[in-house]
Design an enzyme around this catalytic site. Structure first.
Site, PDB file in Angstrom:
ATOM      1  N   LYS A  48      -5.651  10.362 -10.040  1.00 10.32           N
ATOM      2  CA  LYS A  48      -5.057   9.405 -11.017  1.00 10.32           C
ATOM      3  C   LYS A  48      -4.914  10.197 -12.545  1.00 10.32           C
ATOM      4  CE  LYS A  48      -5.703   5.094  -8.851  1.00 10.32           C
ATOM      5  NZ  LYS A  48      -6.639   4.969  -7.627  1.00 10.32           N
TER       6      LYS A  48
ATOM      7  N   TYR B 110     -13.158   0.830  -3.509  1.00  9.38           N
ATOM      8  CA  TYR B 110     -12.242   1.221  -2.813  1.00  9.38           C
ATOM      9  C   TYR B 110     -12.300   2.635  -2.721  1.00  9.38           C
ATOM     10  CZ  TYR B 110      -7.367   2.428  -1.260  1.00  9.38           C
ATOM     11  OH  TYR B 110      -6.309   3.034  -0.572  1.00  9.38           O
TER      12      TYR B 110
ATOM     13  N   ASP C 259     -17.313   8.586  -6.548  1.00 10.51           N
ATOM     14  CA  ASP C 259     -15.721   8.503  -6.719  1.00 10.51           C
ATOM     15  C   ASP C 259     -14.939   8.014  -7.759  1.00 10.51           C
ATOM     16  OD1 ASP C 259     -13.183   8.079  -6.219  1.00 10.51           O
ATOM     17  OD2 ASP C 259     -13.135   6.659  -4.515  1.00 10.51           O
TER      18      ASP C 259
HETATM   19  C1  LIG Z   1      -7.073   5.134  -6.290  1.00  4.38           C
HETATM   20  C2  LIG Z   1      -8.283   5.340  -5.808  1.00  4.38           C
HETATM   21  C3  LIG Z   1      -8.277   6.198  -4.711  1.00  4.38           C
HETATM   22  C4  LIG Z   1      -7.250   6.573  -3.744  1.00  4.38           C
HETATM   23  O1  LIG Z   1      -6.431   7.550  -4.259  1.00  4.38           O
HETATM   24  P1  LIG Z   1      -4.940   7.848  -3.761  1.00  4.38           P
HETATM   25  O2  LIG Z   1      -4.322   8.688  -4.701  1.00  4.38           O
HETATM   26  O3  LIG Z   1      -4.407   6.446  -3.915  1.00  4.38           O
HETATM   27  O4  LIG Z   1      -5.034   8.087  -2.390  1.00  4.38           O
HETATM   28  C5  LIG Z   1      -9.594   6.544  -4.180  1.00  4.38           C
HETATM   29  N1  LIG Z   1     -10.762   5.987  -4.884  1.00  4.38           N
HETATM   30  C6  LIG Z   1     -10.503   5.234  -5.943  1.00  4.38           C
HETATM   31  C7  LIG Z   1     -11.633   4.855  -6.900  1.00  4.38           C
HETATM   32  C8  LIG Z   1      -9.280   4.639  -6.718  1.00  4.38           C
HETATM   33  O5  LIG Z   1      -9.036   4.100  -7.322  1.00  4.38           O
END
Ligand SMILES: *Cc1c(COP(=O)(O)O)cnc(C)c1O
Length: 433
Positions: free
Chosen positions: A272, A149, A244
């Protein structure tokens, strides 16, 4: 008007009320408990490893706001930093020294990042990194992996197409097929497939984006060989490698997954943990690439609240706290203790179960073996997971309300807290065995 029958819990009442004005009653889908059923808990406050719901029930929290609460909830130093920053004004739309400090800290801590741009969500970070990769290479195609994701940007809401190496299908209504026709979705940890993709269209691929430790299909580690080959292929074909690390950055270790694997991506997305509970995310990488961003380069990107001073204060204080000696050793030990304890308790009840932990991130699976692909993860016993989830919730332990999510410990998850969790799991496994 919502009816307030005395038999309804406060959580039930709030959920009924929320659904009147908010689709599904929540502002982000997984909070709605759709996967596990039941009423979401409305949280009133949190401290250390705990939070409390609207009915006053306490939970040991293994989500930590999906990662940010790595030093524990409401850490006094983080709260103080936020209060101090807020007292000086909330947002200026002009640069501040705090933004330089957090940028310097990120560049110092993450090996591949020479320059960084702050944004307000992980979605923005990955979306902007993609745009930069496309702008820098002059190519359109992107490669992602099923089960990873990367936020909800249009071109990333894609699942694999009908055949190998065909382009993807949107996973959300409202995403035109035309927007995803440049996105190739491959299997995670499948080296031959990645090699085929580069062999057939390597010189049209702008970038490969990957969660180097995947946390959005439960927890699945990339194999070192997979990431190594990915790095080689990107270099060979002039494609940009984007890690990511919105979830695994500052979570699996101080330098993120890239330090753990010893692999240098061209761009990294963060989020995060770096906001410590407020909206801060970032993307960064090689200076030569980052120099292509506006205002000095042709790739446009902006944000009214980017680098917000209050959010940056929370993030910076969190980044300081995670550098205390032994921080990640303690975090890793807590996650391992949890996974080991849960696995033993499940075994006593004869339930197929296993688990894995990487730094302060963990996964557990109702299956015999730790999955290494999306398909294996999906084959887990969802029915049993759901009963386990609700059993634990009753016991005052809050795991992610879906089998497809990783879990998180904080520095406040002491041995006693973990052991209390394991004792609760022992009772629940007996009931669902
Ligand atoms: C949470 C997450 C996102 C998206 O971040 P948001 O702050 O919710 O937009 C993108 N990539 C990864 C791997 C994530 O865990």
């Amino acid at each position: 008007m919502t009816e307030h029958r005395p038999s309804m819990s406060k959580n039930d009442q709030l959920f009924a009320r929320a659904q009147q004005t908010t689709p599904g009653g929540v502002n982000s889908p997984v909070r709605a408990f759709r996967s596990v059923g039941g009423t979401p808990r409305f949280i009133t406050r949190a401290e250390g490893p705990y939070f409390w719901d609207a009915d006053g029930k306490r939970y040991i929290d293994y989500i930590g706001s999906w990662g940010p609460a790595i030093v524990g909830h409401a850490h006094p130093q983080v709260i103080k930093a936020v209060q101090d920053a807020a007292a000086n004004g909330l947002s200026f739309g002009a640069p501040t020294e705090g933004e330089i400090e957090i940028a310097e800290e990120i560049c110092r801590l993450v090996p591949s990042i020479e320059q960084v741009r702050l944004v307000s969500s992980g979605t923005e970070a990955t979306m902007s990194a993609l745009r930069l990769a496309r702008g820098a290479t002059g190519r359109d195609k992107i490669v992602k992996f099923e089960g990873c994701y990367h936020g909800h940007a249009d071109s990333l809401l894609v699942k694999a197409g009908s055949g190998l190496l065909t382009f993807g299908n949107p996973t959300s209504a409202g995403v035109p097929e035309d927007f995803v026709k440049h996105t190739l979705v491959l299997d995670y940890n499948n080296i031959p497939q990645l090699e085929d993709a580069f062999a057939s269209m390597g010189d049209t691929i702008a970038c490969v984006i990957v969660e180097p430790v995947a946390g959005n299909m439960n927890l699945i580690r990339a194999t070192p060989e997979f990431l190594t080959r990915m790095r080689e292929l990107c270099t060979e074909h002039g494609a940009v490698l984007i890690f990511d690390e919105v979830m695994c950055g500052f979570r699996v270790g101080l330098g993120g997954a890239q330090e753990m694997y010893g692999i240098t991506p061209d761009l990294t997305a963060l989020g995060k943990v770096i906001g410590g509970g407020l909206p801060v995310a970032a993307f960064g990488g090689r200076a030569e690439l980052m120099q292509k961003m506006a205002p000095i380069g042709p790739v446009y990107q902006a944000g009214t609240l980017s680098g917000n001073p209050v959010a940056v204060a929370a993030g910076m204080t969190t980044l300081k706290l995670i550098q205390e000696p032994g921080f990640y050793e303690r975090l890793g030990r807590a996650a391992e203790r949890l996974v080991k304890g849960l696995t033993e308790a499940a075994k006593e009840a004869d339930i197929p179960f296993c688990g894995d932990a990487v730094g302060g991130m963990f996964g557990f699976y109702f299956s015999h073996n730790i999955p290494s692909t999306y398909g294996q993860m999906m084959a887990g016993d969802k029915e049993r997971f759901n009963r386990f989830f609700h059993g634990m919730l009753d016991e005052g332990v809050y795991f992610a309300p879906a089998m497809f999510e990783a879990g998180f410990v904080s520095a406040q998850h002491t041995d006693a807290v973990i052991d209390e969790t394991i004792e609760a799991a022992r009772r629940v496994f007996k009931r669902i065995g």
